[in-house]
Design a protein around this motif. Sequence first.
Motif, mmCIF file in Angstrom:
data_model
loop_
_atom_site.group_PDB
_atom_site.id
_atom_site.type_symbol
_atom_site.label_atom_id
_atom_site.label_comp_id
_atom_site.label_asym_id
_atom_site.label_seq_id
_atom_site.Cartn_x
_atom_site.Cartn_y
_atom_site.Cartn_z
ATOM 1 N N ALA A 1 11.885 4.081 -4.585
ATOM 2 C CA ALA A 1 11.109 4.408 -3.400
ATOM 3 C C ALA A 1 10.447 3.166 -2.828
ATOM 4 N N LEU A 2 10.017 2.266 -3.697
ATOM 5 C CA LEU A 2 9.372 1.051 -3.211
ATOM 6 C C LEU A 2 10.397 0.079 -2.637
ATOM 7 N N SER A 3 11.557 -0.001 -3.274
ATOM 8 C CA SER A 3 12.534 -0.979 -2.792
ATOM 9 C C SER A 3 13.186 -0.509 -1.495
ATOM 10 N N GLY A 4 13.226 0.781 -1.278
ATOM 11 C CA GLY A 4 13.850 1.270 -0.053
ATOM 12 C C GLY A 4 15.210 1.870 -0.282
ATOM 13 N N GLU A 5 15.662 1.842 -1.544
ATOM 14 C CA GLU A 5 16.942 2.503 -1.810
ATOM 15 C C GLU A 5 16.819 3.978 -1.518
ATOM 16 N N ARG A 6 15.635 4.520 -1.714
ATOM 17 C CA ARG A 6 15.385 5.884 -1.276
ATOM 18 C C ARG A 6 14.231 5.847 -0.287
ATOM 19 N N ARG A 7 14.471 6.440 0.847
ATOM 20 C CA ARG A 7 13.430 6.354 1.881
ATOM 21 C C ARG A 7 12.434 7.494 1.754
ATOM 22 N N ALA A 8 11.214 7.215 2.214
ATOM 23 C CA ALA A 8 10.151 8.229 2.156
ATOM 24 C C ALA A 8 10.306 9.188 3.332
ATOM 25 N N ASP A 9 9.393 10.149 3.413
ATOM 26 C CA ASP A 9 9.506 11.126 4.513
ATOM 27 C C ASP A 9 8.720 10.697 5.733
ATOM 28 N N ARG A 10 7.911 9.647 5.613
ATOM 29 C CA ARG A 10 7.202 9.180 6.816
ATOM 30 C C ARG A 10 6.945 7.680 6.672
ATOM 31 N N PRO A 11 6.824 6.966 7.798
ATOM 32 C CA PRO A 11 6.697 5.508 7.752
ATOM 33 C C PRO A 11 5.484 5.040 6.966
ATOM 34 N N TYR B 1 0.852 -1.183 0.000
ATOM 35 C CA TYR B 1 0.000 0.000 0.000
ATOM 36 C C TYR B 1 0.890 1.235 0.000
ATOM 37 N N VAL B 2 0.664 2.089 -0.985
ATOM 38 C CA VAL B 2 1.447 3.324 -1.044
ATOM 39 C C VAL B 2 0.476 4.484 -0.860
ATOM 40 N N ASP B 3 0.805 5.390 0.059
ATOM 41 C CA ASP B 3 -0.132 6.445 0.433
ATOM 42 C C ASP B 3 0.486 7.818 0.238
ATOM 43 N N GLN B 4 0.071 8.513 -0.822
ATOM 44 C CA GLN B 4 0.472 9.907 -1.028
ATOM 45 C C GLN B 4 1.990 10.078 -0.923
ATOM 46 N N LEU B 5 2.698 9.257 -1.611
ATOM 47 C CA LEU B 5 4.163 9.290 -1.514
ATOM 48 C C LEU B 5 4.729 10.468 -2.311
ATOM 49 N N ASP B 6 5.491 11.308 -1.615
ATOM 50 C CA ASP B 6 6.193 12.411 -2.268
ATOM 51 C C ASP B 6 7.684 12.123 -2.196
ATOM 52 N N THR C 1 2.917 -3.551 7.512
ATOM 53 C CA THR C 1 3.916 -2.859 8.330
ATOM 54 C C THR C 1 4.358 -1.574 7.628
ATOM 55 N N PRO C 2 4.184 -0.427 8.297
ATOM 56 C CA PRO C 2 4.656 0.821 7.690
ATOM 57 C C PRO C 2 6.174 0.782 7.603
ATOM 58 N N CYS C 3 6.709 0.953 6.403
ATOM 59 C CA CYS C 3 8.165 0.792 6.246
ATOM 60 C C CYS C 3 8.775 1.907 5.421
ATOM 61 N N GLY C 4 8.125 3.042 5.371
ATOM 62 C CA GLY C 4 8.634 4.141 4.553
ATOM 63 C C GLY C 4 10.030 4.576 4.926
ATOM 64 N N LEU C 5 10.398 4.385 6.206
ATOM 65 C CA LEU C 5 11.712 4.842 6.628
ATOM 66 C C LEU C 5 12.728 3.697 6.663
ATOM 67 N N ARG D 1 12.984 -6.468 2.642
ATOM 68 C CA ARG D 1 13.045 -7.859 2.199
ATOM 69 C C ARG D 1 12.625 -8.806 3.313
ATOM 70 N N THR D 2 13.018 -8.464 4.557
ATOM 71 C CA THR D 2 12.618 -9.361 5.652
ATOM 72 C C THR D 2 11.110 -9.359 5.841
ATOM 73 N N LEU D 3 10.432 -8.321 5.341
ATOM 74 C CA LEU D 3 8.978 -8.310 5.420
ATOM 75 C C LEU D 3 8.355 -9.168 4.321
ATOM 76 N N GLY D 4 9.193 -9.701 3.434
ATOM 77 C CA GLY D 4 8.647 -10.580 2.413
ATOM 78 C C GLY D 4 8.546 -9.948 1.046
ATOM 79 N N ALA D 5 9.213 -8.814 0.858
ATOM 80 C CA ALA D 5 9.154 -8.168 -0.450
ATOM 81 C C ALA D 5 10.389 -8.533 -1.259
ATOM 82 N N ALA D 6 10.243 -8.538 -2.568
ATOM 83 C CA ALA D 6 11.368 -8.816 -3.459
ATOM 84 C C ALA D 6 11.333 -7.820 -4.606
ATOM 85 N N PHE D 7 12.512 -7.526 -5.163
ATOM 86 C CA PHE D 7 12.583 -6.470 -6.160
ATOM 87 C C PHE D 7 13.481 -6.887 -7.310
ATOM 88 N N VAL D 8 13.064 -6.536 -8.518
ATOM 89 C CA VAL D 8 13.894 -6.779 -9.705
ATOM 90 C C VAL D 8 14.038 -5.462 -10.440
#
Lengths: 308, 359, 540
Positions: free
Chosen positions: C317-327, C272-277, C335-339, C346-353
């Motif tokens: 932004a989704l992978s986490g290489e760049r962090r958002a401004d709020r969780p 879930y992505v919410d108003q990501l800037d 699990t809010p993981c913006g930061l 990845r430990t939350l079960g996400a994978a990226f290509v």
Amino acid sequence: MDQSALLAVLLTIVTASTPLLLAALGELVAERSGVLNLGVEGMMVMGAVAGFAVALTTGSPYLGIVAAAVAGALLAVPFGVLTLNLVANQVATGLALTLLGLGLSGLIGERFVGQPGVRLAKLHIPGLSDIPFVGPLLFGQDVLVYLSIALAIAVSWVVFRTRVGLILRAVGDNHASAHALGYSVIRVRWAAVLFGGAMAGLGGGYLSLAYTPQWIENMTAGRGWIALALVVFSSWLPSRLVIGAYLFGAVTILGFFVQGLGVGVPAQLLSSLPYIVTIAALVVISTRRGRARADTPACLGQPFVPDR
Amino acid sequence: MRIELEKRPERSAVMAWASPIIAVMATVVTGGLIFAAIGKPPLQALWIFFLEPFSSLWSIEELIVKATPLILIGVGLSVAYRANVWNIGAEGQFTVGALMGGMVPVFFNGWQSPTTLLAMLALGVLGGMLWAVIPAVLKIKAGANEILVSLMLVYVAQLLLDWLVRGPWRDPKGYNFPKTVGFEDWQTMPVFGGGRLNLGIVLAIVAAIGLAILMRRTMKGFEVRVLGEAPRAGRFAGFSSDRMTLFVFLLSGGLAGLAGIVEVASTVGQLQPNISPGYGFTAIIVAFLGRLDPIGVVVAALMLAVSYLGGEAAQVALGISDKAARVFQGVLLFWVLACDTLILYRLRIVRGAPAAEGV
Amino acid sequence: MSASETAASEAAGTPTGTPEFLVEARGLVKRFGAFTANDHVDLAIRPGEIHALLGENGAGKSTLVKMLYGSLQPTAGRIFWKGEPVVVTDPGRARDLGIGMVFQHFSLFEALTVTENIALALTGVKDMNALADRIATVSKDYGLPLEPRATVADLSVGERQRIEIVRCLLQEPKLLIMDEPTAVLTPQEADQLFLTLERLASEGCAVLYISHRLEEVKRLCHASTILRHGKVVDRVDPRKETAASLARLMVGADVHAIRPKHARVAGPTRLYVDQLDLPANGPFAVALQKVSLELRAGEILAIAGVAGNGQSELFDALSGERRADRPGAVVIEGTPCGLLGVSERRTLGAAFVPEERLGHGAVPAFRLSENVVLTRDTVFADAGRRLLGFLDFRRADETASRVSSAYDVRKGKPDPEARSLSGGNLQKFVVGRELDRKPGVLVVNQPTWGVDAGAAALIRQALIDLAADGAGVLVISQDLDEIFEIADRIAVISRGALSPGYDAHVMTLEKVGLLMGGAHGGSEHIEGALKLREADGRAY
């Protein structure tokens, strides 16, 4: 401070800044083509010893100037072969060039240590040079000072207003595109590297022919590295390079000046001023540039292998 | 006719071994040519330079003593360069390490205890780290080029040393010579069997083995290699370039600082304006010749120590300037870099301008 | 040209081409080391003809045209221009003959202006101001307007392509070669391009059009040559073929059809992505603005968009290489993981290509077993993995082997370096490496870019299977065909803003195109093109 002391300080600033300007101009052209040559210190010191040696043996400082430029360019040849033809790592090769230049110059210069050199004469234009204060400052410099300013103007004009300069900037911006358009990236970079070498050699030659006409081992004392920092500081613009070179020259002289005042500051601290100021300048310019990395030649330091 | 580079599909394992050997041989040949050019008998000079140092026990001992700082600094640099972080200021970190460790004899000369030397060594490491943290932080926070910053600090460190030994730290009973008090027995490195071979070499070997294990078998070593080869992939793996920069600068700086205090606490025995024949810079060559691998660095350090000893011997025997050693080192680095190309590329000689056949 | 004519001209000693053809290639061969890219290729194009060069990725199309243009030299074979034999030694010679080429990857200089870029591609430019005026006039005239003094770095991808085309037009070409031009255009921009090409053809200029987009080729081209594995397999008139028959000719067999998808059952929200800037972090980057999306278990959400509209930024932004401004900006499995960073996500079960397999998804010089450790370090190092954890090489090896066999990764040796694999095989490995972890959320950017048809089909099937197993799959892609093939819902990203997601069966190519071009500022030409199409009665 009275006028004659001020004039003396200003004159010394000019002689301190000129070698920096010459070497940095050459490196600016090389970096504009995408080549990072960390060997400036090595090429400068080779120019210093070659210029001194030739001037001493022939008696002509002008032949010494030519020898200095040639020596710098010659030392750039192995660098060019390695980085342009054999695609070696530019950082490591530049370091190797510096070490080789320092060692080689020490070896060649051994027999010249302690010998008095041939000083490059300052010009004397009848009438103009005799104007009080302004005369000696503007019209009484040696030929390399005028050459350095002329070259700064020439480089600026060529790089930004001619086709040759356009090709140079293109090669430094995107060597793959330049190659696709049919330009010989390697040849352009060779020309830039050799020019950089000759200019570094000239800067070194100035040290042993005009600044202090003698040969001391490692007499460049890190000026080559400062020249590299200057190129970054100038955002690869020759006009800003002139300003930067003179600022650094002023800082160097400031040290001696303060020493002369007899203030109880240790000599070594003052001698370390140019190096500390260089660090400060690098920090300032890098922070400010932060977002706008657009002025760095995009291909700087990246090796290029053409596919045919 | 021109030479073309053809990229190999994979790194050539054979060339990875052969390249340093070819480079050394090429350097020897070049050296012979240089000797001939300056009018000295080439074969004799080469023997004195490269082979005589191995001929007596005393000289082998000297080799190891000279190689010690090269190994200590070189293994640290090899890790840093593997991470693509260019610490060129090892010479300055060496100097500051010597200074910090040297504070003990200067200020606490009376403190006699088994831990005195330990404290000196620890301070040496700390000094090197402090000097190295400056370019690291400036790179991380401001993006300042670490090559230039670490290099500038070399000059600053040398001037600092110069000022201290001529001024505030000068031995008051030293007849105005620019040096500190000589280090006492308990302030110097213990030696083996009365010669010059001291404990420093043990520290160096331990460091080399430790870093070899780190690089080859641990996650940290993997992190170093990934960030050095493909920084974007490193970020994708969750690694931080900034933290790596700090780590390798502290590591290589600390080791350089250790080398500094070991050197002044053994060979030199005091602080004076000149404490290093350029070990910090020679170590750069050692790192490359050793293929940026800690074990390779040990071998390379011995080879470069030969050039120092050989240079001194050649000066005595044939009147060749000791600067020749520096020239050799520079030439060697050039050859190493040139031969390295062969690991990734094949050389092909192409005749004539390529054209479509049959026209 | 008949066999007897060929024999006759060869017997005469001086081989000549057939004068009715503008350009002719006979028996062109190009080898790179042991690899043969073009194997005795014959090609013939008439003046004023729009000729398609068809083939899938790796068939040898780019190599062939580079030889015509002088960027590469043939290993063997002859080229004829207007019946006379020629040697095209370099692009300058090609330009002299009247050949212009628009590459798939532009030869542009970001830091220079439009005029300077074009000046570099021309010879004998004396007056830059006069050139600037010519550029303004010609570009406007052909429906591809350009501002001569703009810096290339500030231009969109479509505008950059215009520079490449105008550069060719200024030299009044007789043959214009275009390599996959519509890959980077919105459908409306593509329409405008076709108008320009049709006009050129009517003026007598031939066009060699490389593409693997069959509907376009059918619409635009008069003749075609089909390449497969470096050889010519056929020459047909595309107007008389169907897309399916062309595809069969290109690939050589019926393309393995994707298994029909089952009706989607909406499951719990995985991502879930919410108003990501996200502010732009460079002069050429795109800022993300209030991006919101919801990815449920069991569905494939595709994000369509032309390159350069924020896809990489969104991926980072989704992978986490760049962090958002709020969780709460990014929520994975509740699990809010913006930061949080990549490893934590990845430990939350996400994978990226990522889009770039070499240099980003894998380290080129590392072996496959080492590349496995890149995204799966928790599996391979024991306690204290961050600092001193020891690597378990045996397990890494096993995993690499398992992934390779499960995803049909063809490699020369058991554990080769990543860069020695072909694009398709490396992509299969990179995707397989992530799927092997059985992630709950998979975010993949350009899954089949530069990949051969067989590997692409395998990857797309793997994505569908993963979603069917209950994971949420987010696909960012520039390939609209692919999107319509696999997506359950489609959203469009443009200038860093994301449209809402629409059900796939409600979306049309037209709508996607409009959403893509939304922020591109309607120029009268794009609107004109749209009206023309409507008048034609064509619906997609």
